[in-house]
Design a protein around this motif. Structure first.
Motif, mmCIF file in Angstrom:
data_model
loop_
_atom_site.group_PDB
_atom_site.id
_atom_site.type_symbol
_atom_site.label_atom_id
_atom_site.label_comp_id
_atom_site.label_asym_id
_atom_site.label_seq_id
_atom_site.Cartn_x
_atom_site.Cartn_y
_atom_site.Cartn_z
ATOM 1 N N ARG A 188 73.762 55.935 -10.213
ATOM 2 C CA ARG A 188 72.585 56.823 -10.271
ATOM 3 C C ARG A 188 73.008 58.276 -10.099
ATOM 4 O O ARG A 188 72.472 59.182 -10.762
ATOM 5 C CB ARG A 188 71.590 56.418 -9.183
ATOM 6 C CG ARG A 188 70.321 57.248 -9.138
ATOM 7 C CD ARG A 188 69.222 56.516 -8.388
ATOM 8 N NE ARG A 188 69.552 56.268 -7.013
ATOM 9 C CZ ARG A 188 69.165 57.054 -5.990
ATOM 10 N NH1 ARG A 188 68.433 58.138 -6.239
ATOM 11 N NH2 ARG A 188 69.489 56.755 -4.756
ATOM 12 N N HIS A 209 70.097 66.233 -14.716
ATOM 13 C CA HIS A 209 69.139 66.374 -13.627
ATOM 14 C C HIS A 209 69.662 67.301 -12.531
ATOM 15 O O HIS A 209 68.877 67.829 -11.744
ATOM 16 C CB HIS A 209 68.822 64.993 -13.041
ATOM 17 C CG HIS A 209 67.631 64.970 -12.134
ATOM 18 N ND1 HIS A 209 66.337 65.019 -12.615
ATOM 19 C CD2 HIS A 209 67.523 64.913 -10.783
ATOM 20 C CE1 HIS A 209 65.498 64.980 -11.597
ATOM 21 N NE2 HIS A 209 66.189 64.919 -10.483
ATOM 22 N N SER A 223 72.515 61.080 -12.910
ATOM 23 C CA SER A 223 71.799 62.332 -12.665
ATOM 24 C C SER A 223 72.545 63.513 -13.283
ATOM 25 O O SER A 223 71.933 64.443 -13.806
ATOM 26 C CB SER A 223 71.625 62.550 -11.157
ATOM 27 O OG SER A 223 70.919 61.474 -10.571
ATOM 28 N N GLN A 273 66.553 53.950 -16.970
ATOM 29 C CA GLN A 273 67.669 54.644 -17.613
ATOM 30 C C GLN A 273 69.026 54.005 -17.312
ATOM 31 O O GLN A 273 70.029 54.379 -17.909
ATOM 32 C CB GLN A 273 67.695 56.113 -17.172
ATOM 33 C CG GLN A 273 66.439 56.882 -17.530
ATOM 34 C CD GLN A 273 66.573 58.369 -17.273
ATOM 35 O OE1 GLN A 273 67.404 59.043 -17.865
ATOM 36 N NE2 GLN A 273 65.760 58.889 -16.368
ATOM 37 N N ARG A 274 69.054 53.039 -16.390
ATOM 38 C CA ARG A 274 70.331 52.452 -15.973
ATOM 39 C C ARG A 274 71.072 51.817 -17.151
ATOM 40 O O ARG A 274 72.258 52.069 -17.370
ATOM 41 C CB ARG A 274 70.095 51.403 -14.887
ATOM 42 C CG ARG A 274 71.392 50.771 -14.389
ATOM 43 C CD ARG A 274 71.150 49.565 -13.493
ATOM 44 N NE ARG A 274 70.529 49.947 -12.219
ATOM 45 C CZ ARG A 274 69.277 49.694 -11.899
ATOM 46 N NH1 ARG A 274 68.490 49.056 -12.767
ATOM 47 N NH2 ARG A 274 68.781 50.066 -10.740
ATOM 48 N N LEU A 301 68.300 61.501 -9.630
ATOM 49 C CA LEU A 301 67.160 60.768 -10.149
ATOM 50 C C LEU A 301 66.618 59.848 -9.061
ATOM 51 O O LEU A 301 67.393 59.250 -8.303
ATOM 52 C CB LEU A 301 67.584 59.927 -11.356
ATOM 53 C CG LEU A 301 68.031 60.688 -12.611
ATOM 54 C CD1 LEU A 301 68.748 59.738 -13.574
ATOM 55 C CD2 LEU A 301 66.847 61.344 -13.297
ATOM 56 N N THR A 302 65.323 59.757 -8.953
ATOM 57 C CA THR A 302 64.747 58.836 -7.991
ATOM 58 C C THR A 302 64.986 57.404 -8.469
ATOM 59 O O THR A 302 65.224 57.164 -9.662
ATOM 60 C CB THR A 302 63.243 59.067 -7.845
ATOM 61 O OG1 THR A 302 62.598 58.769 -9.100
ATOM 62 C CG2 THR A 302 62.943 60.518 -7.458
ATOM 63 N N ALA A 343 62.919 55.159 -9.042
ATOM 64 C CA ALA A 343 61.944 54.831 -10.085
ATOM 65 C C ALA A 343 62.345 55.448 -11.423
ATOM 66 O O ALA A 343 62.166 54.844 -12.487
ATOM 67 C CB ALA A 343 60.548 55.316 -9.666
ATOM 68 N N GLN A 344 62.884 56.674 -11.391
ATOM 69 C CA GLN A 344 63.344 57.309 -12.628
ATOM 70 C C GLN A 344 64.605 56.642 -13.164
ATOM 71 O O GLN A 344 64.824 56.571 -14.373
ATOM 72 C CB GLN A 344 63.625 58.791 -12.372
ATOM 73 C CG GLN A 344 62.404 59.636 -12.073
ATOM 74 C CD GLN A 344 62.784 61.037 -11.613
ATOM 75 O OE1 GLN A 344 63.746 61.226 -10.864
ATOM 76 N NE2 GLN A 344 62.023 62.028 -12.059
ATOM 77 N N TRP A 345 65.437 56.150 -12.248
ATOM 78 C CA TRP A 345 66.717 55.577 -12.630
ATOM 79 C C TRP A 345 66.560 54.199 -13.272
ATOM 80 O O TRP A 345 67.306 53.859 -14.196
ATOM 81 C CB TRP A 345 67.615 55.493 -11.394
ATOM 82 C CG TRP A 345 68.870 54.710 -11.539
ATOM 83 C CD1 TRP A 345 69.235 53.590 -10.849
ATOM 84 C CD2 TRP A 345 69.959 54.977 -12.428
ATOM 85 N NE1 TRP A 345 70.470 53.147 -11.248
ATOM 86 C CE2 TRP A 345 70.941 53.984 -12.220
ATOM 87 C CE3 TRP A 345 70.190 55.961 -13.389
ATOM 88 C CZ2 TRP A 345 72.127 53.948 -12.933
ATOM 89 C CZ3 TRP A 345 71.381 55.930 -14.105
ATOM 90 C CH2 TRP A 345 72.335 54.939 -13.870
ATOM 91 N N GLU A 346 65.609 53.442 -12.809
ATOM 92 C CA GLU A 346 65.471 52.054 -13.246
ATOM 93 C C GLU A 346 65.439 51.916 -14.778
ATOM 94 O O GLU A 346 66.210 51.122 -15.343
ATOM 95 C CB GLU A 346 64.207 51.450 -12.629
ATOM 96 C CG GLU A 346 64.077 49.947 -12.820
ATOM 97 C CD GLU A 346 65.169 49.170 -12.094
ATOM 98 O OE1 GLU A 346 65.586 48.119 -12.623
ATOM 99 O OE2 GLU A 346 65.606 49.611 -11.013
#
Length: 1004
Positions: free
Chosen positions: A830, A839, A834, A505-506, A497-498, A500-503
């Motif tokens: 992260r 992912h 993923s 979802q953390r 996950l990038t 930005a995608q991770w933020e």
């Protein structure tokens, strides 16, 4: 239209009440005070009307509609509502004799609950929802279920099943048109002509280009590599690698590609252009990625094969060198004896050496036998140079069509690859003077230095080129080098996950796995856990006795556990149960289980068609047995009387990995609900292990492994629960590390089993796995060979640790780099996220991270974290003999299932004859399905036999039953004639739906 999706009896079932689970009963059929007031408003509503209205009220929330015949509601439903209403359950029989009453009650219930009937607006919204889903899934039954779920969520009363099926059919038709419209810009006259040409037989190939593209290699030879390079060139000439398919959902692309590969060219030609061209374009685009991956994989495999051959040749030469050097070694021993003797004066040493003690003859012979000193790698690269001409047959072609990229760690290597590509293109023989060599490992630099000193540009070119190729292979494995446009060898960053995608979802991920997002808090907790585990080990070691202790030198001694024998009572009970279980052919077993589970309904047509002939189940059982027993379709046709063409067609269109997985889930779900299953285990512990099978014929997945195979073979890696169910199966190359595949099926587990702990043997263990398991909220519990020799880590200074733990402390020889873990802790989360959120595939990431060097900071941090978790586990494992037995017991369950699979796969000496991975995977899943069928059937009949014993007054403890394995085949016949007569088999079942148990001490 509707009956093409569902048979008449299925439509009738969809109009009525299904079976209800205990959870659904309590969830939907519990009346609140407001519900009671609504049902009985005090206006003289009679008992029958109150009970019928209550059933309608609760059923609407449960099913999303109310069946016409409320009197057919499950008796437990009626009884539960009658008890709450204080009426007699038999009143339901006199309810609703007037249709108007039933209709009015449904209207009142819908109004009370806030539901509305389906009108023009509701149907429009349903059509929009179904179109979006039909772009992702083409299965009518799945779309029907999704439509029902949508209507329930929207609180719209479901219309009749025929109406819903018509909406599904309309959505599927719209999806086909929408698919064409989204790709219409690609269908120029030139492109359409190219696509149509794929269906025409090419005289130079003897087949159509479409079939040529779909036919994979069966060996990693130079010829096979060049053939795949030719395919890649053909696809790129058509621009297949530049086709933008992201306008379609991934599931739609997968469906179209499956259709294109299974349909014959003739069948595709008959399809109208609106359906034909999207299929062919999808196959073309997917082939561009698949063939690129295949080229790189074959490049790796072909180089590795020659590398292994060179290694064997080097070992043989070293052995010969050792034999020929025995005389020189004896001479050296005698020389040292003379030289080191202080009683011999210096002036006499020369005389003794050249005289009677040794003599000139032996000295001259020793000089004549002298050989040049070996390089640092003992001649491995020199041995590989013998295959240089062979490698040159395909490596220039691969480098010419594949572009490589990488991070800073691979900069010099990539420059060297570009230079080698230029050397190949220009025909230049001498390596450029400025060609980099910093990427060459130390053990091989001597070859380059020696070649440069001798002035041999040819030798330098050979060794430099071999180093480039081997460096490229290793870089691809570790992820330091990647291939743009590839799926299997893509940039490792793409698997995560990038930021930005991770933020967003953390927080959710940390909640799911029970981890703190704060590295300081997480590491402090882990350090406390480590100290607590080591304290337990310290207590054990301080005692100085027992299976885990320190010897006189302070080394750890781990005595093997004594074999855990099943209690005699359990052995006797199993013998009794075996005598009580009925005998059944494997065919009868599969038919019987389908009656109770409906697992054969999971086999759907690859095109989404749902018309099912009465003979389909018969044909499916024959195909499943053909693969699970290894008879094959030809032998099965002879044994069953079903023609080969019918079996081959059924296999092609119905039996594939996704349908086999779904059928397997149905069997596991049924087995999980059996009363006896919970005695075997809680379903939270599982294990995995590889089982090796010999192969016949060439295959890219087959490898020579003399310990297991006379020629070549492969491995199936299976995941087994503590309840004896197999929930995962994967075909892997027998020489690859099993550890890379441990997480795949656990993360992809679609069963209701809450796996929290997983056991493996030594082959499933890496530091990467220890780290990832913990970050995912799971426990890896392996049985490690030579556990006493592994490195244990400490979080602090040696003196502090040894002062705190005087016995266990000296065993902790390495210090953890907690700063490295803390620095990359969020990236570690992260990475795990993923995997958790699907992912990336675990085997891809684990393989690359395990192969990464210390220069990959994330991999280094993960291995450091894994070292910490392994130390914690080792301390706990060594401190608790009961825990060690638990792990061994679980691994033994996997071994018993291996034995059952060998019993099933009896034909052709158990040799797998499928040559491509897809066919091998399908056969492995058929074998898993048959194995789970045996487990479920045996568990069920064990339970019936135990129940009968208990009714007769026998006391049978669950603790004894837990030692009895359902991996039992004595009562099942796998051999003989195979007659698939479903009606005749079902007629043999008793009134209870089961075969009668046998009377003890009888044969039948």
């Amino acid at each position: 239209m509707a009956t093409r999706v569902f048979a008449d009896e299925e439509l009738e079932r969809l109009r009525g009440f299904p079976e209800i689970s205990r959870e659904e009963l309590f969830r939907y059929f519990t009346l609140t005070p407001a519900d009671l007031a609504f049902v009985d408003p005090g206006r003289g509503r009679g008992p029958a009307d109150r009970l019928g209205l209550a059933v309608a009220l609760c059923t609407l929330g449960w099913l999303g509609f109310v069946p016409d015949r409320l009197a057919t509601a499950p008796p437990v439903v009626v009884a539960r509502l009658a008890e709450q209403l204080r009426v007699d359950p038999v009143e339901i029989g006199s309810y609703g004799r007037r249709a108007k009453t039933r209709t009015e009650h449904v209207r009142l219930a819908a109004q009370y609950l806030g539901w509305r009937p389906a009108g023009a607006l509701e149907f429009k919204e349903l059509d929009e929802f179904l179109l979006a889903r039909a772009m992702e899934h083409d299965s009518p039954t799945l779309l029907f279920r999704l439509a029902c779920e949508y209507l329930i969520s929207a609180r719209v009363i479901r219309p009749g099943p025929v109406t819903v099926v018509e909406r599904v059919a309309h959505a599927r038709h719209q999806a086909q048109a929408e698919t064409y419209d989204r790709l219409a810009h690609e269908f120029t006259p030139e492109r359409c002509a190219e696509l149509d040409a794929l269906l025409i037989v090419d005289p130079s190939l003897g087949m159509s280009r479409l079939r040529w593209l779909s036919t994979g290699p069966v060996e990693a030879s130079a010829t096979a590599v060049k053939a795949e390079v030719d395919k890649l060139g053909f696809l790129r000439n058509l621009g297949a690698d530049t086709v933008e398919m992201s306008v379609l959902p991934a599931e739609r692309r997968r469906f179209l590609a499956t259709m294109g590969r299974r349909l014959t060219p003739q069948a595709l030609e008959r399809r109208d252009p609106q359906r034909r061209y999207p299929i062919l374009l999808t196959v073309l685009a997917q082939s561009a990625t698949d063939v690129l991956d295949e080229v790189v994989a074959l490049f790796d495999q072909a180089i590795s094969a020659k590398f292994s051959t060179a290694e064997r040749r080097m070992r043989d030469e070293l052995a010969e060198r050792g034999k020929s050097g025995e005389n020189r070694q004896a001479l050296l021993d005698e020389l040292l004896e003379i030289i080191n003797d202080p009683q011999i004066p210096d002036e006499q040493v020369g005389g003794l050496v050249r005289g009677d003690r040794i003599g000139w003859e032996r000295l001259r012979a020793a000089v004549a036998q002298s050989k040049p000193r070996l390089p640092r790698d003992h001649g491995h690269l020199a041995a590989l140079d013998g295959s240089y001409s062979y490698l040159r047959q395909f490596t220039p072609a691969v480098l010419s069509v594949v572009r490589f990229a990488g991070g800073t760690a691979a900069t010099e290597l990539l420059i060297a690859v570009d230079m080698l590509r230029e050397l190949n293109a220009t025909g230049r023989r001498k390596v450029f003077d400025d060609a980099p060599a910093g990427f060459v490992p130390t053990k091989w630099r001597g070859y380059l230095d020696e070649a440069r000193k001798s002035g041999s540009s040819t030798a330098y070119r050979h060794y430099w080129e071999l180093c480039v190729l081997l460096g490229l292979r290793d870089g691809l494995r570790s992820g330091d080098v990647y291939v743009p446009g590839s799926r299997r060898y893509a940039d490792p960053a793409a698997y995560m996950l990038t930021p930005a995608q991770w933020e967003p979802q953390r927080t959710e991920f940390c909640r799911l796995v029970g981890k703190s997002a704060d590295p300081a808090h997480a590491l402090a907790t882990a350090s406390d856990e480590l100290h607590e585990a080591v304290a337990e080990l310290e207590t054990v070691l301080a005692e100085g006795v027992g299976p885990v202790r320190l010897d006189e030198d302070g080394d750890l001694v781990i005595s093997p556990l004594t074999a855990e024998e099943a209690p005699e009572e359990a052995k006797a009970l199993k013998a009794e149960l075996t005598e009580m279980l009925p005998f059944a052919p494997i065919v009868s077993l599969l038919i019987e289980l389908d009656k109770r589970t409906g697992y054969l309904d999971c086999f759907t047509h690859a095109t989404g068609k749902q018309a099912r002939t009465p003979e389909l189940k018969r044909n499916l059982i024959a195909v499943l047995l053909a693969y699970s027993t290894n008879l094959g379709l030809t032998r099965m046709a002879e044994a069953s009387g079903i023609s080969y063409d019918i079996l081959a067609w059924t296999s092609e269109w119905y039996v594939r990995e996704e349908t086999l997985r779904a059928a397997n889930l149905a069997l596991i779900g049924y087995h999980q609900r059996l009363p006896l299953t919970a005695v075997f285990g809680a379903g939270t512990l599982s294990s995995s292990d590889g089982q090796r099978f010999p192969t016949r014929g060439k295959s890219v997945t087959a490898r020579a492994l003399s310990r297991y195979f006379a020629n070549e073979g492969l491995s199936t890696y299976t995941h087994v629960t503590d309840q004896h169910a197999t929930y995962g199966t994967k075909v892997i190359v027998a020489t690859r590390r099993e550890a890379h595949y441990v997480l795949d099926e656990i993360l992809g587990n679609a069963t209701d089993l809450p796996i929290t702990e997983h056991a493996t043997d030594t082959h499933g263990v890496t530091l990467v796995n220890f780290g990832l398991f913990d970050l995912l909220g799971l426990q890896l519990s392996p049985r490690i060979r030579d556990l006493g020799r592994i490195t244990l880590y400490r979080p602090g200074a040696r003196t502090e640790t040894e002062a705190r733990f005087p016995h266990a402390g000296p065993l902790m020889t390495r210090k953890l780099n907690l700063d490295l873990i803390a620095e990359h802790y969020d990236d570690l989360l992260r990475l795990a996220g993923s995997l958790k959120f699907g992912h990336a595939t675990a085997s891809l990431l684990v393989g690359k991270l395990s192969a990464s060097g210390r220069q990959n900071a994330l991999a280094a941090a993960l291995k450091e974290y894994g070292a910490m978790r392994r130390t914690i586990y080792a301390a706990k494992y060594l401190s608790d003999p009961d825990y060690r037995r638990k792990i061994s017991r679980q691994l033994n369950k996997g071994e018993s299932l291996h034995a059952l699979r060998w019993d099933l796969l009896y034909a052709h000496e158990g040799m797998i004859r499928a040559r491509h991975l897809e066919g091998q995977t399908e056969q492995a899943w058929c074998l898993t399905l048959a194995t789970n069928a045996v487990i479920a059937w045996t568990t069920e009949y064990y339970g019936l036999a135990v129940e009968q014993m208990r009714r007769s007054g026998r006391r049978i403890d669950d603790d004894v039953l837990a030692h009895i394995s359902p991996a039992h085949s004595e009562n099942i016949n796998f051999f003989g004639a195979i007659e698939v007569d479903i009606d005749a088999e079902l007629a043999q079942l008793g009134p209870t739906g089961y075969r009668p148990l046998r009377v003890r001490d009888t044969l039948f």
